[in-house]
Design a protein around this motif. Structure first.
Motif: not given
Length: 116
Positions: A61, A63-64
């Motif tokens: 992962r 950030e998003q």
């Protein structure tokens, strides 16, 4: 023996083969893979799950976004992928994917803009 059979099943699917070749060059998120390959997010995610299940990719992962990368430890599997890459001119779809992947960041920007 099961892992060998599973690997060849992976290679027998065009979408999974395209994903493997792309991830050989760089880590990519789902939106980048979808943009490069012009495939839907559910389809790409389904194939990524299959690749994860046999342990040849992992996710990280940032950030998003979830970025996927190769983790092939088997020398034979690495050799097969490298042979495909070394003969990329014989496979126009794969060659086109690699060319499009050079602009992969634009797909993240498009996704970020759609989330605003």
């Amino acid at each position: 023996m099961k892992l060998l059979v599973d690997f060849f099943k992976i290679l027998s699917d065009e979408t999974r083969l395209r994903i493997l070749v792309l991830l050989f060059h760089q880590k990519l998120c789902v939106c980048e893979l979808c943009g490069i390959m012009d495939e839907s997010q559910p389809k790409v995610s389904k194939h990524l799950a299959r690749l994860r299940d046999i342990g040849i990719i992992e996710a990280q992962r940032e950030e998003q976004f979830m970025f996927y990368y190769l983790t092939i430890k088997d020398n034979l599997f690495n050799s097969i992928i490298k042979d495909i890459i070394n003969n990329i001119d014989d496979y126009p779809v794969l060659k086109n994917d690699i060319e499009k992947s050079k602009d992969a960041l634009k797909y993240i920007e498009m996704k970020k803009n759609s989330l605003k």
